[in-house]
Scaffold this active site. Structure first.
Site, PDB file in Angstrom:
ATOM      1  N   VAL A 230       0.834  -1.214   0.000  1.00 35.50           N
ATOM      2  CA  VAL A 230       0.000   0.000   0.000  1.00 35.50           C
ATOM      3  C   VAL A 230       0.869   1.264   0.000  1.00 35.50           C
ATOM      4  O   VAL A 230       0.550   2.243  -0.681  1.00 35.50           O
ATOM      5  CB  VAL A 230      -0.976  -0.011   1.199  1.00 35.50           C
ATOM      6  CG1 VAL A 230      -1.894   1.201   1.140  1.00 35.50           C
ATOM      7  CG2 VAL A 230      -1.802  -1.281   1.220  1.00 35.50           C
TER       8      VAL A 230
ATOM      9  N   ALA B 244      -6.942  19.274  -3.996  1.00 33.90           N
ATOM     10  CA  ALA B 244      -6.587  19.574  -2.596  1.00 33.90           C
ATOM     11  C   ALA B 244      -6.331  21.060  -2.375  1.00 33.90           C
ATOM     12  O   ALA B 244      -6.475  21.565  -1.262  1.00 33.90           O
ATOM     13  CB  ALA B 244      -5.341  18.777  -2.199  1.00 33.90           C
TER      14      ALA B 244
ATOM     15  N   ARG C 130      11.650  -1.367   7.053  1.00 34.85           N
ATOM     16  CA  ARG C 130      12.642  -2.068   7.886  1.00 34.85           C
ATOM     17  C   ARG C 130      13.936  -2.251   7.122  1.00 34.85           C
ATOM     18  O   ARG C 130      15.018  -1.991   7.602  1.00 34.85           O
ATOM     19  CB  ARG C 130      12.097  -3.451   8.268  1.00 34.85           C
ATOM     20  CG  ARG C 130      11.174  -3.449   9.437  1.00 34.85           C
ATOM     21  CD  ARG C 130      10.615  -4.813   9.660  1.00 34.85           C
ATOM     22  NE  ARG C 130       9.916  -5.314   8.479  1.00 34.85           N
ATOM     23  CZ  ARG C 130       8.974  -6.227   8.495  1.00 34.85           C
ATOM     24  NH1 ARG C 130       8.620  -6.783   9.636  1.00 34.85           N
ATOM     25  NH2 ARG C 130       8.384  -6.623   7.386  1.00 34.85           N
TER      26      ARG C 130
ATOM     27  N   LYS D 234      -6.906  -1.574   9.802  1.00 34.95           N
ATOM     28  CA  LYS D 234      -8.195  -1.872  10.464  1.00 34.95           C
ATOM     29  C   LYS D 234      -8.004  -2.545  11.814  1.00 34.95           C
ATOM     30  O   LYS D 234      -8.798  -2.347  12.738  1.00 34.95           O
ATOM     31  CB  LYS D 234      -9.099  -2.715   9.572  1.00 34.95           C
ATOM     32  CG  LYS D 234      -8.476  -3.936   8.941  1.00 34.95           C
ATOM     33  CD  LYS D 234      -7.816  -3.588   7.641  1.00 34.95           C
ATOM     34  CE  LYS D 234      -6.895  -4.694   7.207  1.00 34.95           C
ATOM     35  NZ  LYS D 234      -6.764  -4.833   5.783  1.00 34.95           N
TER      36      LYS D 234
ATOM     37  N   ILE E 157     -13.341   0.983  -1.956  1.00 34.21           N
ATOM     38  CA  ILE E 157     -14.741   1.451  -1.896  1.00 34.21           C
ATOM     39  C   ILE E 157     -14.851   2.535  -0.817  1.00 34.21           C
ATOM     40  O   ILE E 157     -14.486   2.286   0.334  1.00 34.21           O
ATOM     41  CB  ILE E 157     -15.712   0.295  -1.531  1.00 34.21           C
ATOM     42  CG1 ILE E 157     -15.525  -0.905  -2.457  1.00 34.21           C
ATOM     43  CG2 ILE E 157     -17.156   0.782  -1.551  1.00 34.21           C
ATOM     44  CD1 ILE E 157     -16.353  -2.133  -2.055  1.00 34.21           C
TER      45      ILE E 157
ATOM     46  N   GLY F  21      -0.301  -9.801  -2.922  1.00 32.37           N
ATOM     47  CA  GLY F  21      -0.312  -8.696  -1.956  1.00 32.37           C
ATOM     48  C   GLY F  21      -1.680  -8.441  -1.330  1.00 32.37           C
ATOM     49  O   GLY F  21      -1.909  -7.418  -0.718  1.00 32.37           O
TER      50      GLY F  21
ATOM     51  N   GLU G 168      -3.163 -10.471   4.581  1.00 33.88           N
ATOM     52  CA  GLU G 168      -2.505  -9.804   5.709  1.00 33.88           C
ATOM     53  C   GLU G 168      -1.143 -10.457   5.949  1.00 33.88           C
ATOM     54  O   GLU G 168      -0.900 -11.587   5.517  1.00 33.88           O
ATOM     55  CB  GLU G 168      -3.370  -9.946   6.971  1.00 33.88           C
ATOM     56  CG  GLU G 168      -4.694  -9.220   6.893  1.00 33.88           C
ATOM     57  CD  GLU G 168      -4.532  -7.736   6.599  1.00 33.88           C
ATOM     58  OE1 GLU G 168      -3.929  -7.026   7.408  1.00 33.88           O
ATOM     59  OE2 GLU G 168      -5.007  -7.286   5.545  1.00 33.88           O
TER      60      GLU G 168
ATOM     61  N   LYS H  41     -13.033  -5.052  10.375  1.00 33.91           N
ATOM     62  CA  LYS H  41     -13.747  -4.104   9.498  1.00 33.91           C
ATOM     63  C   LYS H  41     -15.191  -3.936   9.953  1.00 33.91           C
ATOM     64  O   LYS H  41     -15.738  -2.827   9.938  1.00 33.91           O
ATOM     65  CB  LYS H  41     -13.670  -4.601   8.055  1.00 33.91           C
ATOM     66  CG  LYS H  41     -12.250  -4.531   7.495  1.00 33.91           C
ATOM     67  CD  LYS H  41     -12.084  -5.350   6.234  1.00 33.91           C
ATOM     68  CE  LYS H  41     -10.691  -5.194   5.640  1.00 33.91           C
ATOM     69  NZ  LYS H  41     -10.380  -6.195   4.627  1.00 33.91           N
TER      70      LYS H  41
ATOM     71  N   GLY I 230      -5.309  -4.670  -2.668  1.00 34.97           N
ATOM     72  CA  GLY I 230      -4.397  -4.400  -3.774  1.00 34.97           C
ATOM     73  C   GLY I 230      -3.809  -3.006  -3.644  1.00 34.97           C
ATOM     74  O   GLY I 230      -4.389  -2.130  -3.004  1.00 34.97           O
TER      75      GLY I 230
HETATM   76  P1  NDP Z   1       3.179  -4.845   3.665  1.00 32.34           P
HETATM   77  O1  NDP Z   1       3.550  -5.984   4.547  1.00 32.34           O
HETATM   78  O2  NDP Z   1       3.258  -5.023   2.201  1.00 32.34           O
HETATM   79  O3  NDP Z   1       4.041  -3.572   4.056  1.00 32.34           O
HETATM   80  C1  NDP Z   1       4.351  -3.224   5.371  1.00 32.34           C
HETATM   81  C2  NDP Z   1       5.519  -2.269   5.341  1.00 32.34           C
HETATM   82  O4  NDP Z   1       5.812  -1.864   6.659  1.00 32.34           O
HETATM   83  C3  NDP Z   1       6.808  -2.846   4.765  1.00 32.34           C
HETATM   84  O5  NDP Z   1       7.382  -1.918   3.891  1.00 32.34           O
HETATM   85  C4  NDP Z   1       7.705  -3.034   5.981  1.00 32.34           C
HETATM   86  O6  NDP Z   1       9.085  -2.829   5.717  1.00 32.34           O
HETATM   87  C5  NDP Z   1       7.213  -1.933   6.857  1.00 32.34           C
HETATM   88  N1  NDP Z   1       7.467  -2.154   8.280  1.00 32.34           N
HETATM   89  C6  NDP Z   1       7.140  -3.214   9.033  1.00 32.34           C
HETATM   90  N2  NDP Z   1       7.509  -3.014  10.304  1.00 32.34           N
HETATM   91  C7  NDP Z   1       8.094  -1.785  10.332  1.00 32.34           C
HETATM   92  C8  NDP Z   1       8.687  -1.011  11.342  1.00 32.34           C
HETATM   93  N3  NDP Z   1       8.745  -1.465  12.599  1.00 32.34           N
HETATM   94  N4  NDP Z   1       9.166   0.195  11.008  1.00 32.34           N
HETATM   95  C9  NDP Z   1       9.110   0.659   9.746  1.00 32.34           C
HETATM   96  N5  NDP Z   1       8.556  -0.042   8.748  1.00 32.34           N
HETATM   97  C10 NDP Z   1       8.053  -1.232   9.042  1.00 32.34           C
HETATM   98  O7  NDP Z   1       1.699  -4.418   4.091  1.00 32.34           O
HETATM   99  P2  NDP Z   1       0.576  -3.781   3.192  1.00 32.34           P
HETATM  100  O8  NDP Z   1       1.117  -2.637   2.448  1.00 32.34           O
HETATM  101  O9  NDP Z   1      -0.132  -4.864   2.464  1.00 32.34           O
HETATM  102  O10 NDP Z   1      -0.447  -3.280   4.317  1.00 32.34           O
HETATM  103  C11 NDP Z   1      -0.237  -2.101   5.037  1.00 32.34           C
HETATM  104  C12 NDP Z   1      -1.488  -1.797   5.831  1.00 32.34           C
HETATM  105  O11 NDP Z   1      -2.580  -1.615   4.927  1.00 32.34           O
HETATM  106  C13 NDP Z   1      -1.943  -2.894   6.778  1.00 32.34           C
HETATM  107  O12 NDP Z   1      -2.540  -2.331   7.905  1.00 32.34           O
HETATM  108  C14 NDP Z   1      -3.007  -3.649   5.954  1.00 32.34           C
HETATM  109  O13 NDP Z   1      -3.926  -4.327   6.759  1.00 32.34           O
HETATM  110  C15 NDP Z   1      -3.646  -2.495   5.241  1.00 32.34           C
HETATM  111  N6  NDP Z   1      -4.344  -2.805   4.028  1.00 32.34           N
HETATM  112  C16 NDP Z   1      -3.715  -3.555   3.060  1.00 32.34           C
HETATM  113  C17 NDP Z   1      -4.347  -3.813   1.878  1.00 32.34           C
HETATM  114  C18 NDP Z   1      -3.705  -4.605   0.803  1.00 32.34           C
HETATM  115  O14 NDP Z   1      -4.355  -4.872  -0.225  1.00 32.34           O
HETATM  116  N7  NDP Z   1      -2.464  -5.039   0.956  1.00 32.34           N
HETATM  117  C19 NDP Z   1      -5.691  -3.276   1.596  1.00 32.34           C
HETATM  118  C20 NDP Z   1      -6.249  -2.463   2.665  1.00 32.34           C
HETATM  119  C21 NDP Z   1      -5.583  -2.261   3.833  1.00 32.34           C
HETATM  120  P3  NDP Z   1       9.925  -3.812   4.748  1.00 32.34           P
HETATM  121  O15 NDP Z   1       9.317  -3.629   3.379  1.00 32.34           O
HETATM  122  O16 NDP Z   1      11.304  -3.301   4.790  1.00 32.34           O
HETATM  123  O17 NDP Z   1       9.733  -5.181   5.275  1.00 32.34           O
HETATM  124  N1  HSE Z   2      -6.165  -8.738   3.616  1.00 37.32           N
HETATM  125  C1  HSE Z   2      -7.199  -7.815   3.304  1.00 37.32           C
HETATM  126  C2  HSE Z   2      -8.196  -8.472   2.366  1.00 37.32           C
HETATM  127  C3  HSE Z   2      -6.623  -6.577   2.677  1.00 37.32           C
HETATM  128  O1  HSE Z   2      -7.874  -9.515   1.785  1.00 37.32           O
HETATM  129  O2  HSE Z   2      -9.317  -7.983   2.237  1.00 37.32           O
HETATM  130  C4  HSE Z   2      -7.638  -5.482   2.485  1.00 37.32           C
HETATM  131  O3  HSE Z   2      -8.098  -4.968   3.690  1.00 37.32           O
END
Ligand code: NDP
Ligand code: HSE
Length: 440
Positions: free
Chosen positions: A14, A33, A45, A105, A136, A187, A190, A205, A302
């Site tokens: 994301v 904006a 990380r 969430k 959405i 991707g 979770e 949610k 996504g």
């Molecule tokens: P990812 O696992 O792809 O990304 C998480 C990121 O956080 C990585 O870049 C990771 O670093 C970084 N990270 C983890 N721990 C730390 C830390 N302690 N300090 C700094 N950076 C850190 O997750 P997503 O992008 O998929 O999801 C992000 C959020 O969005 C979550 O809350 C998820 O539930 C929510 N979400 C995700 C959706 C999806 O489709 N994926 C849809 C809707 C919501 P590194 O890359 O170096 O490991």
């Molecule tokens: N893991 C979540 C899903 C990401 O599959 O719906 C979006 O919140």
């Protein structure tokens, strides 16, 4: 005018999607904006990891506290996920007077009451559109578009990963674990995919949806949660034969002065639009007393669909940077001092219809024993299907659809049916909802 400077915590699916959308649509976003939205710092990380984003226009750091304490940053976008360190970072950002946008969430459902209270004291906004149903705009719709309504119920497919698995199992006969691995590669899942398949993510949610729909506190622990791991292709096929699809539904419903909060696999008549929402797509039905039933559909997960919601929140926050905090839209739709603690119905007191599958010895009287038990408990039958025994087996599968009944009566019936000597293995029970206007 100066650009609005933002910092992004987490540069995964994301985080990268957000940076790419902000860059690609920079001009239109700025026109909306009123100021350019500029990413000045991001954290991750592993600073050496290859990422699908152009690194260079901003500082990449490994210490997220460098971002939440940076005086030039006005808005922090939290995209790390999980409870900690996300909670501490968000509280620290708020303490430093920064607005927060998050897709997390789990964080909002479990720690939202604490976070919103801190934000309110500090006069900052915490926006969370991306936390429910990905792209959405369901939070804004319920919170702002439906303020004239008394919301009666909300029912949605809000976990893309589960929906993707159920769809692939049904359409292609694919194996559960194999589809889950693909959802992880894409991707969607979770970091801990049990959150998806055990219904926990959908329950997070639902907690948020129920709070903004009914003006109740966030109370994740009160959600009845059942995942899709016990759903087999056999049940998917029998449900289809009877004109139903199995979907993982999150349901919040007012029942008199109480509220039902439940997440579980559910049979839905296949003629309903929501029964035809497939793959990673999400859909949310909302019934308001004035507007009637409404349906919202779109990608539930996504990189860019989620970024769409993140950027919408960023634009909202940037637009309100100069407004009086007391005149902003309340975080949870209702004014904080008007949130009421409606009692949550225990699952045993919930009424729903059921699909039952049992394996019975193929001899006279067995079905009569089963229907007698159901009748004794006031459970009326809508349909019965008796299948041929599978090759080499002496038991016949029997599928029963029932009318609505209290869950506690069904629990008692299943216990008695499972005790019959002629019934083998455990009785499969999947709840069934017709999702008609009046929830009957
Ligand atoms: P990812 O696992 O792809 O990304 C998480 C990121 O956080 C990585 O870049 C990771 O670093 C970084 N990270 C983890 N721990 C730390 C830390 N302690 N300090 C700094 N950076 C850190 O997750 P997503 O992008 O998929 O999801 C992000 C959020 O969005 C979550 O809350 C998820 O539930 C929510 N979400 C995700 C959706 C999806 O489709 N994926 C849809 C809707 C919501 P590194 O890359 O170096 O490991
Ligand atoms: N893991 C979540 C899903 C990401 O599959 O719906 C979006 O919140």
């Amino acid at each position: 005018m100066n650009s609005a400077k933002i910092g992004i915590l987490g540069l995964g699916t994301v985080g990268c999607g957000t940076i790419n959308v902000l860059a690609r649509n920079r001009e239109e976003i700025t026109r909306r904006a009123g100021r350019e939205i500029k990413v000045v710092k991001a954290s991750a990380r592993d600073l050496k990891k290859a990422r699908p984003v152009a690194i260079g226009g901003f500082d990449l750091v490994s210490d997220s506290y460098e971002i939440v304490r940076d005086p030039q940053i006005e808005v922090v976008v939290e995209l790390i996920g999980g409870y900690e360190p996300a909670r501490s970072l968000v509280l620290e950002a708020i303490a430093h007077g920064k607005h927060v946008v998050t897709a997390n969430k789990a964080l909002i459902a479990v720690h939202g009451n604490e976070i919103f209270s801190a934000a309110q004291k500090k006069g900052v906004t915490v926006a969370f559109e991306a936390a429910v149903a990905g792209g959405i705009p369901i939070i804004k719709t319920i919170r702002e578009g439906f303020t004239g309504n008394r919301i009666e119920w909300v029912a949605g497919i809000v976990n893309g990963t589960s929906n993707f698995i159920l769809t692939e199992m049904r359409d292609k006969g694919r194996d559960f674990a194999d589809v889950l691995a693909e959802a992880q590669r894409l991707g969607y899942a979770e970091a801990d995919p049990t959150f998806d398949v055990e219904g926990i993510d959908a329950a997070h949610k639902l907690t948020i949806l129920a709070a903004i729909a009914f003006g109740i506190p966030l109370q994740f622990k009160q959600v009845y949660t059942e995942g899709i791991t016990q759903i087999t292709r056999t049940d998917v096929v029998y449900a289809e034969e009877l004109g139903y699809r199995i979907k993982q539904l999150a349901i919040a419903r007012r029942v008199n002065d109480k509220v039902e909060l439940r997440v579980h696999p559910t049979l839905i008549p296949e003629r309903r639009i929501i029964a035809n929402v497939d793959g990673v797509m999400n859909a949310v039905l909302v019934k308001g007393d004035a507007v009637g039933p409404t349906l919202f559909y779109g990608a539930g997960a996504g990189a860019e669909p989620t970024a769409s919601a993140i950027v919408a929140d960023l634009v909202d926050v940037v637009r309100t940077l100069t407004t009086d905090p007391t005149n902003r839209v309340p975080h949870l739709a209702f004014q904080p001092d008007s949130i009421v603690n409606l009692p949550i119905l225990p699952m045993e007191e919930v009424q729903t219809a059921y699909y039952l599958r049992l394996n019975a010895e193929d001899r006279p009287g067995v079905l009569a024993d089963v229907t007698r038990i159901l009748g004794d408990l006031g459970i009326s039958i809508e349909a019965i299907l008796q299948k041929e025994p599978r090759e080499g087996e002496k038991v016949v599968p029997i599928i029963i659809l029932t009318h609505r009944i209290l869950e506690k009566n069904m629990n008692a019936a299943i216990q008695r049916i499972e005790a019959l000597p002629s019934i083998q293995r455990h009785v499969v029970r999947i709840r069934l909802e017709h999702l008609n206007r009046d929830w009957k």
